[in-house]
Design a protein around this motif. Structure first.
Motif, PDB file in Angstrom:
ATOM      1  N   MET A   1      63.795  73.495  -6.779  1.00  0.00           N
ATOM      2  CA  MET A   1      63.756  74.495  -5.723  1.00  0.00           C
ATOM      3  C   MET A   1      63.446  75.839  -6.366  1.00  0.00           C
ATOM      4  SD  MET A   1      66.734  75.406  -2.991  1.00  0.00           S
ATOM      5  CE  MET A   1      67.714  76.612  -3.804  1.00  0.00           C
ATOM      6  N   ASN A   2      62.418  76.529  -5.871  1.00  0.00           N
ATOM      7  CA  ASN A   2      62.127  77.842  -6.432  1.00  0.00           C
ATOM      8  C   ASN A   2      62.950  78.914  -5.732  1.00  0.00           C
ATOM      9  OD1 ASN A   2      60.782  78.877  -4.125  1.00  0.00           O
ATOM     10  ND2 ASN A   2      58.866  77.964  -4.753  1.00  0.00           N
ATOM     11  N   ASP A   3      62.866  80.155  -6.231  1.00  0.00           N
ATOM     12  CA  ASP A   3      63.711  81.237  -5.727  1.00  0.00           C
ATOM     13  C   ASP A   3      63.437  81.599  -4.273  1.00  0.00           C
ATOM     14  OD1 ASP A   3      64.949  81.375  -8.149  1.00  0.00           O
ATOM     15  OD2 ASP A   3      63.618  82.921  -8.930  1.00  0.00           O
ATOM     16  N   LYS A   4      62.226  81.343  -3.782  1.00  0.00           N
ATOM     17  CA  LYS A   4      61.876  81.751  -2.428  1.00  0.00           C
ATOM     18  C   LYS A   4      62.261  80.709  -1.380  1.00  0.00           C
ATOM     19  CE  LYS A   4      58.187  84.835  -3.736  1.00  0.00           C
ATOM     20  NZ  LYS A   4      56.832  85.276  -3.482  1.00  0.00           N
ATOM     21  N   GLN A   5      62.743  79.568  -1.810  1.00  0.00           N
ATOM     22  CA  GLN A   5      63.091  78.536  -0.847  1.00  0.00           C
ATOM     23  C   GLN A   5      64.543  78.665  -0.416  1.00  0.00           C
ATOM     24  OE1 GLN A   5      61.908  74.595  -1.939  1.00  0.00           O
ATOM     25  NE2 GLN A   5      59.826  75.066  -1.309  1.00  0.00           N
ATOM     26  N   CYS A   6      64.775  78.367   0.847  1.00  0.00           N
ATOM     27  CA  CYS A   6      66.120  78.417   1.433  1.00  0.00           C
ATOM     28  C   CYS A   6      66.478  77.035   1.957  1.00  0.00           C
ATOM     29  CB  CYS A   6      66.154  79.419   2.580  1.00  0.00           C
ATOM     30  SG  CYS A   6      65.778  81.102   2.098  1.00  0.00           S
ATOM     31  N   GLY A   7      67.757  76.811   2.170  1.00  0.00           N
ATOM     32  CA  GLY A   7      68.217  75.546   2.730  1.00  0.00           C
ATOM     33  C   GLY A   7      68.287  75.631   4.241  1.00  0.00           C
ATOM     34  N   TYR A   8      67.796  74.606   4.901  1.00  0.00           N
ATOM     35  CA  TYR A   8      67.800  74.536   6.359  1.00  0.00           C
ATOM     36  C   TYR A   8      68.400  73.211   6.791  1.00  0.00           C
ATOM     37  CZ  TYR A   8      64.491  78.419   6.345  1.00  0.00           C
ATOM     38  OH  TYR A   8      63.891  79.639   6.152  1.00  0.00           O
ATOM     39  N   VAL A   9      68.953  73.179   7.994  1.00  0.00           N
ATOM     40  CA  VAL A   9      69.443  71.943   8.587  1.00  0.00           C
ATOM     41  C   VAL A   9      68.613  71.706   9.837  1.00  0.00           C
ATOM     42  CG1 VAL A   9      71.411  70.733   9.590  1.00  0.00           C
ATOM     43  CG2 VAL A   9      71.762  72.335   7.711  1.00  0.00           C
ATOM     44  N   GLY A  10      68.048  70.505   9.936  1.00  0.00           N
ATOM     45  CA  GLY A  10      67.223  70.157  11.089  1.00  0.00           C
ATOM     46  C   GLY A  10      67.904  69.095  11.929  1.00  0.00           C
ATOM     47  N   PHE A  11      67.704  69.195  13.244  1.00  0.00           N
ATOM     48  CA  PHE A  11      68.322  68.255  14.186  1.00  0.00           C
ATOM     49  C   PHE A  11      67.264  67.662  15.106  1.00  0.00           C
ATOM     50  CE2 PHE A  11      71.358  71.573  13.170  1.00  0.00           C
ATOM     51  CZ  PHE A  11      72.483  70.855  12.820  1.00  0.00           C
TER      52      PHE A  11
ATOM     53  N   ASN B   1      67.296  64.211  18.071  1.00  0.00           N
ATOM     54  CA  ASN B   1      67.817  62.960  18.644  1.00  0.00           C
ATOM     55  C   ASN B   1      69.199  62.606  18.083  1.00  0.00           C
ATOM     56  OD1 ASN B   1      67.550  60.851  20.424  1.00  0.00           O
ATOM     57  ND2 ASN B   1      66.499  59.527  18.975  1.00  0.00           N
ATOM     58  N   GLN B   2      70.098  63.566  18.050  1.00  0.00           N
ATOM     59  CA  GLN B   2      71.473  63.421  17.580  1.00  0.00           C
ATOM     60  C   GLN B   2      71.564  63.024  16.106  1.00  0.00           C
ATOM     61  OE1 GLN B   2      73.578  60.852  20.280  1.00  0.00           O
ATOM     62  NE2 GLN B   2      73.202  62.169  22.025  1.00  0.00           N
ATOM     63  N   GLN B   3      70.540  63.362  15.324  1.00  0.00           N
ATOM     64  CA  GLN B   3      70.550  63.118  13.891  1.00  0.00           C
ATOM     65  C   GLN B   3      70.312  64.448  13.193  1.00  0.00           C
ATOM     66  OE1 GLN B   3      67.446  60.280  13.205  1.00  0.00           O
ATOM     67  NE2 GLN B   3      68.550  58.607  14.165  1.00  0.00           N
ATOM     68  N   ARG B   4      70.718  64.548  11.931  1.00  0.00           N
ATOM     69  CA  ARG B   4      70.505  65.783  11.180  1.00  0.00           C
ATOM     70  C   ARG B   4      69.990  65.465   9.782  1.00  0.00           C
ATOM     71  NH1 ARG B   4      75.702  68.969   9.103  1.00  0.00           N
ATOM     72  NH2 ARG B   4      74.195  69.557   7.550  1.00  0.00           N
ATOM     73  N   VAL B   5      69.275  66.423   9.220  1.00  0.00           N
ATOM     74  CA  VAL B   5      68.744  66.291   7.869  1.00  0.00           C
ATOM     75  C   VAL B   5      68.743  67.678   7.234  1.00  0.00           C
ATOM     76  CG1 VAL B   5      66.326  66.548   8.544  1.00  0.00           C
ATOM     77  CG2 VAL B   5      66.882  65.336   6.451  1.00  0.00           C
ATOM     78  N   GLU B   6      68.984  67.743   5.934  1.00  0.00           N
ATOM     79  CA  GLU B   6      68.927  69.002   5.201  1.00  0.00           C
ATOM     80  C   GLU B   6      67.624  69.058   4.425  1.00  0.00           C
ATOM     81  OE1 GLU B   6      72.439  69.517   2.836  1.00  0.00           O
ATOM     82  OE2 GLU B   6      73.760  69.123   4.536  1.00  0.00           O
ATOM     83  N   VAL B   7      66.929  70.195   4.508  1.00  0.00           N
ATOM     84  CA  VAL B   7      65.662  70.383   3.796  1.00  0.00           C
ATOM     85  C   VAL B   7      65.659  71.746   3.112  1.00  0.00           C
ATOM     86  CG1 VAL B   7      64.348  68.893   5.348  1.00  0.00           C
ATOM     87  CG2 VAL B   7      64.489  71.328   5.829  1.00  0.00           C
ATOM     88  N   HIS B   8      64.796  71.907   2.116  1.00  0.00           N
ATOM     89  CA  HIS B   8      64.571  73.189   1.463  1.00  0.00           C
ATOM     90  C   HIS B   8      63.134  73.575   1.723  1.00  0.00           C
ATOM     91  CE1 HIS B   8      68.260  72.111  -0.694  1.00  0.00           C
ATOM     92  NE2 HIS B   8      68.432  73.428  -0.721  1.00  0.00           N
ATOM     93  N   ALA B   9      62.929  74.795   2.209  1.00  0.00           N
ATOM     94  CA  ALA B   9      61.591  75.240   2.577  1.00  0.00           C
ATOM     95  C   ALA B   9      61.469  76.740   2.378  1.00  0.00           C
ATOM     96  CB  ALA B   9      61.308  74.875   4.029  1.00  0.00           C
ATOM     97  N   SER B  10      60.223  77.210   2.380  1.00  0.00           N
ATOM     98  CA  SER B  10      59.974  78.640   2.191  1.00  0.00           C
ATOM     99  C   SER B  10      60.148  79.431   3.478  1.00  0.00           C
ATOM    100  CB  SER B  10      58.563  78.851   1.634  1.00  0.00           C
ATOM    101  OG  SER B  10      57.614  78.302   2.516  1.00  0.00           O
ATOM    102  N   GLY B  11      60.198  78.760   4.614  1.00  0.00           N
ATOM    103  CA  GLY B  11      60.373  79.450   5.888  1.00  0.00           C
ATOM    104  C   GLY B  11      60.750  78.475   6.987  1.00  0.00           C
ATOM    105  N   MET B  12      61.045  79.030   8.161  1.00  0.00           N
ATOM    106  CA  MET B  12      61.485  78.225   9.296  1.00  0.00           C
ATOM    107  C   MET B  12      60.403  77.231   9.732  1.00  0.00           C
ATOM    108  SD  MET B  12      64.134  77.921  11.476  1.00  0.00           S
ATOM    109  CE  MET B  12      64.982  79.466  11.574  1.00  0.00           C
ATOM    110  N   TRP B  13      59.147  77.689   9.779  1.00  0.00           N
ATOM    111  CA  TRP B  13      58.057  76.813  10.215  1.00  0.00           C
ATOM    112  C   TRP B  13      57.895  75.640   9.257  1.00  0.00           C
ATOM    113  CZ3 TRP B  13      53.334  75.115   8.414  1.00  0.00           C
ATOM    114  CH2 TRP B  13      52.513  74.499   9.360  1.00  0.00           C
TER     115      TRP B  13
END
Length: 66
Positions: A1-11, A13-25
């Motif tokens: 993970m580089n310095d510009k990436q943040c952690g996001y949680v996506g939902f 159909n009642q499921q969730r996943v954690e991802v690291h990305a540079s932005g919301m899109w």
């Protein structure tokens, strides 16, 4: 993970996943690919910021009226 990436949680159909990305899109695109969401259902995907740098982001509903 580089310095510009943040952690996001996506939902979807009642499921969730954690991802690291540079932005919301970018995070939403990763969640769509992870769950293989059809184009007609992509509006049902929700993504929230969970971590910026090494700090956890806390979301509050204190200002929301019932």
């Amino acid at each position: 993970m580089n310095d510009k990436q943040c952690g996001y949680v996506g939902f979807y159909n009642q499921q969730r996943v954690e991802v690291h990305a540079s932005g919301m899109w970018d995070a939403k695109q990763q969640v769509i690919q992870h769950f293989k969401v059809p184009k007609s259902k992509q509006g049902l995907v929700a993504v929230v910021l969970a971590e910026r740098g090494s700090q956890t982001v806390v979301h509050s509903t204190a200002g929301v009226d019932p």
